[in-house]
Design an enzyme around this catalytic site. Structure first.
Site, PDB file in Angstrom:
ATOM      1  N   ARG A  87     -24.941 -34.512 -59.441  1.00 36.88           N
ATOM      2  CA  ARG A  87     -23.578 -34.584 -58.886  1.00 36.88           C
ATOM      3  C   ARG A  87     -23.608 -34.566 -57.362  1.00 36.88           C
ATOM      4  O   ARG A  87     -22.852 -35.269 -56.698  1.00 36.88           O
ATOM      5  CB  ARG A  87     -22.781 -33.380 -59.411  1.00 36.88           C
ATOM      6  CG  ARG A  87     -21.304 -33.425 -59.181  1.00 36.88           C
ATOM      7  CD  ARG A  87     -20.590 -32.144 -59.648  1.00 36.88           C
ATOM      8  NE  ARG A  87     -21.270 -31.380 -60.652  1.00 36.88           N
ATOM      9  CZ  ARG A  87     -21.024 -31.451 -61.963  1.00 36.88           C
ATOM     10  NH1 ARG A  87     -20.101 -32.287 -62.412  1.00 36.88           N
ATOM     11  NH2 ARG A  87     -21.702 -30.694 -62.816  1.00 36.88           N
ATOM     12  N   TYR A  88     -24.460 -33.714 -56.792  1.00 38.16           N
ATOM     13  CA  TYR A  88     -24.575 -33.579 -55.334  1.00 38.16           C
ATOM     14  C   TYR A  88     -25.886 -34.240 -54.921  1.00 38.16           C
ATOM     15  O   TYR A  88     -26.875 -34.184 -55.653  1.00 38.16           O
ATOM     16  CB  TYR A  88     -24.632 -32.102 -54.939  1.00 38.16           C
ATOM     17  CG  TYR A  88     -23.510 -31.253 -55.478  1.00 38.16           C
ATOM     18  CD1 TYR A  88     -22.278 -31.190 -54.832  1.00 38.16           C
ATOM     19  CD2 TYR A  88     -23.688 -30.493 -56.631  1.00 38.16           C
ATOM     20  CE1 TYR A  88     -21.260 -30.386 -55.323  1.00 38.16           C
ATOM     21  CE2 TYR A  88     -22.672 -29.689 -57.124  1.00 38.16           C
ATOM     22  CZ  TYR A  88     -21.462 -29.641 -56.468  1.00 38.16           C
ATOM     23  OH  TYR A  88     -20.456 -28.851 -56.965  1.00 38.16           O
ATOM     24  N   ARG A 116     -29.365 -31.934 -54.944  1.00 37.54           N
ATOM     25  CA  ARG A 116     -29.780 -31.082 -56.068  1.00 37.54           C
ATOM     26  C   ARG A 116     -29.373 -31.713 -57.397  1.00 37.54           C
ATOM     27  O   ARG A 116     -28.384 -32.447 -57.465  1.00 37.54           O
ATOM     28  CB  ARG A 116     -29.195 -29.680 -55.946  1.00 37.54           C
ATOM     29  CG  ARG A 116     -27.699 -29.610 -55.759  1.00 37.54           C
ATOM     30  CD  ARG A 116     -27.357 -28.346 -54.950  1.00 37.54           C
ATOM     31  NE  ARG A 116     -25.942 -28.102 -54.815  1.00 37.54           N
ATOM     32  CZ  ARG A 116     -25.182 -28.604 -53.845  1.00 37.54           C
ATOM     33  NH1 ARG A 116     -25.695 -29.447 -52.957  1.00 37.54           N
ATOM     34  NH2 ARG A 116     -23.905 -28.295 -53.759  1.00 37.54           N
ATOM     35  N   CYS A 172     -27.980 -20.652 -76.324  1.00 33.94           N
ATOM     36  CA  CYS A 172     -27.795 -19.489 -75.448  1.00 33.94           C
ATOM     37  C   CYS A 172     -28.089 -18.219 -76.243  1.00 33.94           C
ATOM     38  O   CYS A 172     -28.055 -18.218 -77.476  1.00 33.94           O
ATOM     39  CB  CYS A 172     -26.351 -19.412 -74.953  1.00 33.94           C
ATOM     40  SG  CYS A 172     -25.930 -20.748 -73.826  1.00 33.94           S
ATOM     41  N   CYS A 213     -20.321 -17.287 -74.784  1.00 32.42           N
ATOM     42  CA  CYS A 213     -19.151 -16.769 -74.076  1.00 32.42           C
ATOM     43  C   CYS A 213     -17.929 -17.563 -74.539  1.00 32.42           C
ATOM     44  O   CYS A 213     -17.988 -18.798 -74.640  1.00 32.42           O
ATOM     45  CB  CYS A 213     -19.346 -16.936 -72.574  1.00 32.42           C
ATOM     46  SG  CYS A 213     -20.951 -16.321 -72.019  1.00 32.42           S
ATOM     47  N   CYS A 219     -16.774 -20.486 -72.238  1.00 37.22           N
ATOM     48  CA  CYS A 219     -17.840 -21.357 -71.715  1.00 37.22           C
ATOM     49  C   CYS A 219     -17.331 -22.751 -71.347  1.00 37.22           C
ATOM     50  O   CYS A 219     -16.649 -23.397 -72.126  1.00 37.22           O
ATOM     51  CB  CYS A 219     -18.945 -21.490 -72.754  1.00 37.22           C
ATOM     52  SG  CYS A 219     -20.253 -22.594 -72.215  1.00 37.22           S
ATOM     53  N   ARG A 229     -19.185 -25.319 -71.071  1.00 34.36           N
ATOM     54  CA  ARG A 229     -19.920 -26.348 -71.827  1.00 34.36           C
ATOM     55  C   ARG A 229     -19.808 -26.095 -73.326  1.00 34.36           C
ATOM     56  O   ARG A 229     -20.684 -26.476 -74.093  1.00 34.36           O
ATOM     57  CB  ARG A 229     -21.395 -26.363 -71.397  1.00 34.36           C
ATOM     58  CG  ARG A 229     -21.589 -26.779 -69.958  1.00 34.36           C
ATOM     59  CD  ARG A 229     -23.003 -27.295 -69.670  1.00 34.36           C
ATOM     60  NE  ARG A 229     -23.059 -27.738 -68.298  1.00 34.36           N
ATOM     61  CZ  ARG A 229     -23.754 -27.111 -67.325  1.00 34.36           C
ATOM     62  NH1 ARG A 229     -24.489 -26.053 -67.627  1.00 34.36           N
ATOM     63  NH2 ARG A 229     -23.740 -27.567 -66.092  1.00 34.36           N
ATOM     64  N   ASP A 271     -12.813 -22.377 -65.766  1.00 35.46           N
ATOM     65  CA  ASP A 271     -12.701 -23.832 -65.948  1.00 35.46           C
ATOM     66  C   ASP A 271     -11.702 -24.158 -67.060  1.00 35.46           C
ATOM     67  O   ASP A 271     -11.396 -23.324 -67.904  1.00 35.46           O
ATOM     68  CB  ASP A 271     -14.079 -24.409 -66.297  1.00 35.46           C
ATOM     69  CG  ASP A 271     -15.020 -24.330 -65.112  1.00 35.46           C
ATOM     70  OD1 ASP A 271     -14.631 -24.777 -64.016  1.00 35.46           O
ATOM     71  OD2 ASP A 271     -16.137 -23.800 -65.277  1.00 35.46           O
ATOM     72  N   ASP A 274     -14.445 -25.430 -59.719  1.00 38.80           N
ATOM     73  CA  ASP A 274     -15.049 -26.721 -60.028  1.00 38.80           C
ATOM     74  C   ASP A 274     -13.896 -27.682 -60.261  1.00 38.80           C
ATOM     75  O   ASP A 274     -13.123 -27.527 -61.225  1.00 38.80           O
ATOM     76  CB  ASP A 274     -15.920 -26.610 -61.289  1.00 38.80           C
ATOM     77  CG  ASP A 274     -17.386 -26.618 -60.941  1.00 38.80           C
ATOM     78  OD1 ASP A 274     -17.861 -27.645 -60.427  1.00 38.80           O
ATOM     79  OD2 ASP A 274     -18.042 -25.582 -61.162  1.00 38.80           O
ATOM     80  N   LYS A 330     -17.700 -28.445 -56.587  1.00 43.01           N
ATOM     81  CA  LYS A 330     -17.058 -27.152 -56.303  1.00 43.01           C
ATOM     82  C   LYS A 330     -16.330 -27.192 -54.961  1.00 43.01           C
ATOM     83  O   LYS A 330     -16.811 -27.821 -54.020  1.00 43.01           O
ATOM     84  CB  LYS A 330     -18.119 -26.052 -56.201  1.00 43.01           C
ATOM     85  CG  LYS A 330     -18.725 -25.668 -57.516  1.00 43.01           C
ATOM     86  CD  LYS A 330     -19.689 -24.513 -57.329  1.00 43.01           C
ATOM     87  CE  LYS A 330     -20.346 -24.183 -58.651  1.00 43.01           C
ATOM     88  NZ  LYS A 330     -21.010 -25.338 -59.273  1.00 43.01           N
TER      89      LYS A 330
HETATM   90  S1  SF4 Z   1     -21.237 -19.544 -70.085  1.00 49.11           S
HETATM   91 FE1  SF4 Z   1     -21.855 -20.985 -71.706  1.00 49.11          FE
HETATM   92  S2  SF4 Z   1     -23.859 -21.736 -71.063  1.00 49.11           S
HETATM   93 FE2  SF4 Z   1     -23.485 -19.816 -69.928  1.00 49.11          FE
HETATM   94  S3  SF4 Z   1     -24.372 -18.185 -71.210  1.00 49.11           S
HETATM   95 FE3  SF4 Z   1     -22.198 -18.327 -71.754  1.00 49.11          FE
HETATM   96  S4  SF4 Z   1     -22.193 -19.707 -73.509  1.00 49.11           S
HETATM   97 FE4  SF4 Z   1     -24.169 -20.008 -72.517  1.00 49.11          FE
END
Ligand code: SF4
Length: 353
Positions: A88-89, A92, A101, A105, A108, A110, A271, A308, A315
């Site tokens: 994206r940048y 990097r 994972c 979360c 999340c 993603r 997000d 973001d 960002k």
């Molecule tokens: S935010 Fe998403 S990618 Fe990061 S640890 Fe939690 S579940 Fe996994």
């Protein structure tokens, strides 16, 4: 207690009521669930607003997709020239090694792309193509291992990837984004720490932590093993309603990070991931919290509050401004600067001879 991966297991262990099971099974059919033992131990089952539970126990609010929420809120896909790379940048690139994972979360960004039902690692061919992309783009100065969580991979696999990156001259820095030191601190063994170090190039580790209670003695010891090995540690936190959106909790979190030798780096505004509205604050709330941090705590405790920009535009820092222009624009403008107590002071215009 083994890792709890289904609403039924969460119910058997007293984390959700049986009345909620049908709705939570619908949530789990769409978004991955995993609650490892170290985080399960932190949850007060008698507190309906427990800040650890809010982050990891599925909620029926996740079935509501509100206006503006999208499956790929930070636009990874449109910046992915080959599988596993997000570029994206200019200087990097992200290298996404796995979709797994240690914990999932509920907010999340993603969440549509990660979980055990997704392909769980880059195939050897796809990894070779991703490394070839990095090798043939000399502008890539830093590679960020993310995912998923790269530290769920074996030390052997990590060592191989790190060695490949070390051999690319123009890659000077490798950064690893992880929640493993919090979710499964026992995984951060001496062998794993050695595997992520590269000779003559720094490896930075950015640890995702949102509440001071997550920094248990075991998690702090895992972080210390990395810090003692010479790995600089940074934090990433997500501002979450009912988790860390008070001056007290956010301040305690930043202090606990600094005391653990982790420099607060980013405070992310939540997000627009689908089904996460109940966990997002508004930006004005975030700015007030950041202003409060600035007013009360050491400069070491100050993260950058960032958004973001939806659509893959990267960002932007969105913290409060402490400077105001008065009168004419240009060099004659008077500037008013706010101090940490909220009092305003005039800064004189630039004088020219
Ligand atoms: S935010 Fe998403 S990618 Fe990061 S640890 Fe939690 S579940 Fe996994």
């Amino acid at each position: 207690m083994a890792i709890l991966r289904t609403p039924a297991q969460l119910c058997e262990n007293g984390f959700v009521s049986s009345k909620k099971l049908p709705a939570l099974q619908a949530v789990a059919a769409r978004y991955a669930v995993a609650l490892p033992h170290p985080l399960a131990c932190l949850i007060d089952r008698n507190d309906p607003n427990d800040p650890i539970a809010r982050q990891f126990i599925p909620n029926d609010g996740e079935l509501d997709q509100t206006a503006g929420e999208i499956g790929d809120p930070i636009g990874d896909e449109q910046h992915s020239p080959v599988e596993g790379i997000v570029h994206r940048y200019p200087d990097r690139a992200l290298l996404k090694l796995t979709h797994i994972c240690a914990v999932y979360c509920r907010f999340c960004f993603r969440r549509e792309m990660i979980g055990p039902d997704k392909p769980n690692a880059l195939s050897p061919g796809a990894l070779a193509s991703a490394l070839h992309y990095i090798r043939t783009h000399p502008e890539i100065w830093e590679v960020i291992l993310t995912g998923g969580d790269p530290l769920v991979l074996s030390a052997r696999r990590l060592r191989t990837v790190m060695k490949s990156l070390a051999d690319i001259d123009h890659v000077k820095v490798v950064r690893i984004h992880t929640r493993v030191p919090i979710a499964d601190p026992a995984r951060i063994t001496t062998d794993l720490v050695r595997s992520i170090k590269i000779k003559d190039k720094p490896t930075y580790v950015a640890i995702h932590v949102n509440h001071p209670r997550e920094l248990t003695p075991e998690a702090r010891a895992a972080c210390a093993r990395m810090a003692d090995a010479g790995i600089p540690l940074l934090s990433q936190s997500v501002l979450l309603a009912g988790v860390n959106d008070t001056p007290e909790v956010l301040g305690d979190l930043m202090r606990a990070l600094v005391e653990s030798r982790i420099k607060p780096y980013y405070l992310h505004h939540g997000d627009l991931a689908p089904g996460t509205a109940h966990l997002r604050t508004d930006i004005a709330t975030g700015q007030n919290l950041v202003r409060n941090l600035r007013g009360r705590w050491s400069g070491l405790c100050q993260p950058t509050y960032v958004l973001d920009i939806p659509g893959g535009h990267g960002k932007a820092p969105i913290g409060p401004s402490y400077i105001e222009h008065k009168g004419a624009n240009g060099p004659a403008a008077l500037l008013v600067v706010e101090d940490f107590r909220g009092q305003q002071h005039v800064y004189p215009p630039r004088q020219t001879r």
